[in-house]
Each structure stands twice: as structure tokens, then as C-alpha cells.
Design a protein around this motif. Sequence first.
Motif, PDB file in Angstrom:
ATOM      1  N   CYS A 205       3.098  -1.493  -5.103  1.00 48.79           N
ATOM      2  CA  CYS A 205       3.197  -1.316  -3.648  1.00 48.79           C
ATOM      3  C   CYS A 205       3.177   0.171  -3.270  1.00 48.79           C
ATOM      4  O   CYS A 205       2.437   0.596  -2.387  1.00 48.79           O
ATOM      5  CB  CYS A 205       4.485  -1.982  -3.158  1.00 48.79           C
ATOM      6  SG  CYS A 205       4.591  -2.191  -1.383  1.00 48.79           S
ATOM      7  N   ASP A 206       3.969   0.965  -3.976  1.00 52.60           N
ATOM      8  CA  ASP A 206       4.021   2.395  -3.690  1.00 52.60           C
ATOM      9  C   ASP A 206       2.752   3.105  -4.152  1.00 52.60           C
ATOM     10  O   ASP A 206       2.277   4.042  -3.503  1.00 52.60           O
ATOM     11  CB  ASP A 206       5.241   3.026  -4.361  1.00 52.60           C
ATOM     12  CG  ASP A 206       6.541   2.681  -3.642  1.00 52.60           C
ATOM     13  OD1 ASP A 206       6.470   2.110  -2.536  1.00 52.60           O
ATOM     14  OD2 ASP A 206       7.619   2.962  -4.197  1.00 52.60           O
ATOM     15  N   GLY A 207       2.207   2.658  -5.283  1.00 54.25           N
ATOM     16  CA  GLY A 207       0.986   3.282  -5.790  1.00 54.25           C
ATOM     17  C   GLY A 207      -0.196   3.088  -4.864  1.00 54.25           C
ATOM     18  O   GLY A 207      -1.101   3.926  -4.802  1.00 54.25           O
ATOM     19  N   LEU A 208      -0.192   1.994  -4.116  1.00 57.19           N
ATOM     20  CA  LEU A 208      -1.261   1.718  -3.154  1.00 57.19           C
ATOM     21  C   LEU A 208      -0.955   2.302  -1.773  1.00 57.19           C
ATOM     22  O   LEU A 208      -1.740   2.126  -0.843  1.00 57.19           O
ATOM     23  CB  LEU A 208      -1.483   0.212  -3.032  1.00 57.19           C
ATOM     24  CG  LEU A 208      -2.028  -0.499  -4.273  1.00 57.19           C
ATOM     25  CD1 LEU A 208      -2.085  -2.005  -4.038  1.00 57.19           C
ATOM     26  CD2 LEU A 208      -3.402   0.039  -4.647  1.00 57.19           C
ATOM     27  N   ASN A 209       0.224   2.951  -1.651  1.00 56.16           N
ATOM     28  CA  ASN A 209       0.647   3.549  -0.379  1.00 56.16           C
ATOM     29  C   ASN A 209       0.650   2.527   0.756  1.00 56.16           C
ATOM     30  O   ASN A 209       0.128   2.784   1.855  1.00 56.16           O
ATOM     31  CB  ASN A 209      -0.275   4.732  -0.014  1.00 56.16           C
ATOM     32  CG  ASN A 209      -0.184   5.870  -1.013  1.00 56.16           C
ATOM     33  OD1 ASN A 209       0.920   6.297  -1.377  1.00 56.16           O
ATOM     34  ND2 ASN A 209      -1.324   6.357  -1.467  1.00 56.16           N
ATOM     35  N   LEU A 210       1.247   1.377   0.479  1.00 56.81           N
ATOM     36  CA  LEU A 210       1.259   0.308   1.475  1.00 56.81           C
ATOM     37  C   LEU A 210       2.350   0.470   2.527  1.00 56.81           C
ATOM     38  O   LEU A 210       2.382  -0.289   3.494  1.00 56.81           O
ATOM     39  CB  LEU A 210       1.416  -1.044   0.767  1.00 56.81           C
ATOM     40  CG  LEU A 210       0.288  -1.418  -0.195  1.00 56.81           C
ATOM     41  CD1 LEU A 210       0.531  -2.794  -0.788  1.00 56.81           C
ATOM     42  CD2 LEU A 210      -1.064  -1.375   0.513  1.00 56.81           C
ATOM     43  N   GLY A 211       3.253   1.399   2.308  1.00 56.30           N
ATOM     44  CA  GLY A 211       4.244   1.695   3.337  1.00 56.30           C
ATOM     45  C   GLY A 211       5.581   1.006   3.135  1.00 56.30           C
ATOM     46  O   GLY A 211       5.748   0.115   2.293  1.00 56.30           O
ATOM     47  N   THR A 212       6.536   1.394   3.966  1.00 58.77           N
ATOM     48  CA  THR A 212       7.906   0.896   3.878  1.00 58.77           C
ATOM     49  C   THR A 212       8.003  -0.572   4.262  1.00 58.77           C
ATOM     50  O   THR A 212       8.756  -1.334   3.649  1.00 58.77           O
ATOM     51  CB  THR A 212       8.823   1.728   4.792  1.00 58.77           C
ATOM     52  OG1 THR A 212       8.744   3.106   4.415  1.00 58.77           O
ATOM     53  CG2 THR A 212      10.269   1.264   4.678  1.00 58.77           C
ATOM     54  N   ASN A 213       7.258  -0.985   5.281  1.00 66.94           N
ATOM     55  CA  ASN A 213       7.331  -2.379   5.721  1.00 66.94           C
ATOM     56  C   ASN A 213       6.933  -3.345   4.595  1.00 66.94           C
ATOM     57  O   ASN A 213       7.593  -4.356   4.353  1.00 66.94           O
ATOM     58  CB  ASN A 213       6.410  -2.607   6.929  1.00 66.94           C
ATOM     59  CG  ASN A 213       6.894  -1.899   8.164  1.00 66.94           C
ATOM     60  OD1 ASN A 213       8.079  -1.597   8.295  1.00 66.94           O
ATOM     61  ND2 ASN A 213       5.978  -1.623   9.080  1.00 66.94           N
ATOM     62  N   ALA A 214       5.852  -3.018   3.929  1.00 67.42           N
ATOM     63  CA  ALA A 214       5.365  -3.890   2.861  1.00 67.42           C
ATOM     64  C   ALA A 214       6.365  -3.974   1.718  1.00 67.42           C
ATOM     65  O   ALA A 214       6.643  -5.062   1.187  1.00 67.42           O
ATOM     66  CB  ALA A 214       4.021  -3.380   2.342  1.00 67.42           C
ATOM     67  N   LYS A 215       6.928  -2.829   1.357  1.00 69.83           N
ATOM     68  CA  LYS A 215       7.871  -2.824   0.240  1.00 69.83           C
ATOM     69  C   LYS A 215       9.159  -3.558   0.603  1.00 69.83           C
ATOM     70  O   LYS A 215       9.732  -4.272  -0.229  1.00 69.83           O
ATOM     71  CB  LYS A 215       8.179  -1.388  -0.177  1.00 69.83           C
ATOM     72  CG  LYS A 215       8.991  -1.309  -1.467  1.00 69.83           C
ATOM     73  CD  LYS A 215       9.082   0.118  -1.945  1.00 69.83           C
ATOM     74  CE  LYS A 215       9.883   0.217  -3.214  1.00 69.83           C
ATOM     75  NZ  LYS A 215      10.004   1.604  -3.696  1.00 69.83           N
ATOM     76  N   ALA A 216       9.606  -3.392   1.839  1.00 66.04           N
ATOM     77  CA  ALA A 216      10.800  -4.116   2.284  1.00 66.04           C
ATOM     78  C   ALA A 216      10.572  -5.619   2.223  1.00 66.04           C
ATOM     79  O   ALA A 216      11.440  -6.391   1.796  1.00 66.04           O
ATOM     80  CB  ALA A 216      11.170  -3.694   3.709  1.00 66.04           C
ATOM     81  N   GLY A 217       9.393  -6.039   2.639  1.00 66.61           N
ATOM     82  CA  GLY A 217       9.064  -7.462   2.568  1.00 66.61           C
ATOM     83  C   GLY A 217       9.026  -7.960   1.138  1.00 66.61           C
ATOM     84  O   GLY A 217       9.510  -9.050   0.823  1.00 66.61           O
ATOM     85  N   LEU A 218       8.453  -7.154   0.255  1.00 66.62           N
ATOM     86  CA  LEU A 218       8.373  -7.531  -1.155  1.00 66.62           C
ATOM     87  C   LEU A 218       9.761  -7.723  -1.754  1.00 66.62           C
ATOM     88  O   LEU A 218      10.049  -8.750  -2.384  1.00 66.62           O
ATOM     89  CB  LEU A 218       7.620  -6.445  -1.935  1.00 66.62           C
ATOM     90  CG  LEU A 218       7.660  -6.581  -3.459  1.00 66.62           C
ATOM     91  CD1 LEU A 218       6.884  -7.813  -3.917  1.00 66.62           C
ATOM     92  CD2 LEU A 218       7.128  -5.321  -4.127  1.00 66.62           C
TER      93      LEU A 218
END
Length: 335
Positions: A205-218
Amino acid sequence: MVNTLPTKEARLVKQGHLKNTLTPFPVHYFTTTPRLTVMGAGAWGSALATVASRNAHPVRLWSRRDGEPLSSAIADADVILCAVSMKGVPSVIAQLKACDIPPEKIILTATKGLDPKTTQTPSQLWQATFPHNPIAVLSGPNLSQEIEQGLPATTVVASQDEAAAQLVQSIFSSETFRVYLNTDPLGTELGGTLKNIMAIAAGVCDGLNLGTNAKAGLLTRALPEMIRIGTHLGASAETFFGLSGLGDLLATCNGTLSRNYRVGLGLAQGKDLKTVLMELQSTAEGVNTTRVLVDLAHQQQIPVPIARQVCRLLDGKITPMTAVQALMERELKAE
């Protein structure tokens, strides 16, 4: 040594608001200062040996590469701590079994993983081989580099033998390393094991720079997946909301000190798995755990959407972005 509670907790017990479930240590535990032998001289084993040494406990650090017979290394130990990687656990168990250890010696496991052959956790393997010895699990949000530096950390020691857990607690507890107890070794162990899979996903998630929202959801969906697996296998759901579950998940998914996070990060940057593991120069238990878990989940029909996509990514069947898209495109349903 007397079994004591911190002042605030003792007051709550007295007032009836908190149940004191702790039991006094057996007398034989206190004839001398408890002695520890650590099997495994890697980063994690060395860090735990350092913590115990700082507390003035006699510690011996044993490695299979040193040439010292295991029988001599554990001869005087009250607690035998296994901190080897998952793949090394069966051979260490076999070596210790040949030592014919007495039943009062406590076996403490700090390994996080699943055995590919049996799909069992390390503590289950230890208990099966040493049914008469107390078995305890140590797990929590514990990045070894920070612990070596003496930075504040917390962990959990879990055992169905409360006296054994208390003895381990006394060995490791300090001003910078706070040790809590519980009686769910399986849940404590699975929390530390399963979060490694989620850490790989977080690294992607971080390596693709998907952002905080995406990581929080994950991470929000990762915890229920861990609980679903754990309760199916017999662990308590409550354990996963503690240090060895949610706590370890947060620590491992939010920093480059985590080897499993770095696996996901490297894959997202376009590197192949072999290159990533070579650059780590150490074991990332989440790689093996993911594959074992997905096989187990298939056999027992446990829904593991995140683990399944991580497994496909590790096996080179999909790209990091495809893995993320597969999770986002799952069927619509209530939370």
C-alpha cells in the motif's frame, strides 16, 4: 518473592472492580535468581537476551552455529527461550527432546509463524513434544532494533500455567519493557503470526503511494480477518484487540524496521521476491506464513481475502496494483 499488584490495581481488586486472577509462584522458582537460556542468536533472540541481562538475570545465548552442545547451554536454565525462525523450530525441538529436560523447566517461544508440515503454531509443536513442561508465548509490538536501544516497549506473555507466565514476566519486566499476562497462548501467538501477512499488504500500500485512506481501510479490515482465523482455530477474539494483535499490527505495518513490511514495499517498487529477500538478509516470516495459512484456509473454508491476494502476489501470479484492485472490487456488503 511476593506476588504483588501495582497500587492502583490492588485498590481496584480490594474494591471488587477487578478480579485478581494471579496465583503465587511455586516456592522452587525462587531458590535462586531465575536463569535464562536463549536459543537463537538472531536479532530477536539477542534483543530479548539483552533485556533479561539488563535486569541482572543470568543469560546464556545459544546458536546452532557456535558448536556448544545444547545440553550444556540449558543445563542450569529455569526458562528456555526459543527465538529461532519457524523453519528451525522442528530441529531445535528434536535437539531439546534429546536433552531429556525435567518437567519444571519452562519453555518460552518467541517465534512467529506456522509450520508448513502440520500448520501448527510453535507453541503447539512445543506442547506436543513436551506435554509435562509449562509452555509460554511471548509476543507483542516488539521491533528488535528499538528494544536493543532501550526504547519503551510492551509485550504479552501468555500461558495456561499462570505461575510460569509470572516467572517469565519477572525476568523481562523493566522500566522500559512492560510485560502483561494473559491465558490465551494460541491467540497471543496467532496475533503476532497473522499480522506479518498484513504487514506485507501494508508495505504494498505504501510502496504504491495509495495514501492514508487506503491504508486505514486495509488495516481496519485486516483485524477482522485475523480474528476470523483465530477464533476458527480456537483462540479468543478479545486477545486480538490487545498488544499481541492490534498492537503488533500497528507497529509492524507502519515502519521500515519491519521485515515483512519491507517485503511488500519492495514488491510494490517492482522488485521480484527473491531480490527483496536477498536484500533483507534475514527471515521475513510472513512469506511462509501466508502460503501455509492460505492452504489451511482453503481446507477449512475460512474467508481470507487479504491473505489470499498477498499469496498470489508472493507467487508472482498478480502485480501489486492488481492485488489492491482485487480487494477493492469485492462484492458489496455491510461492514
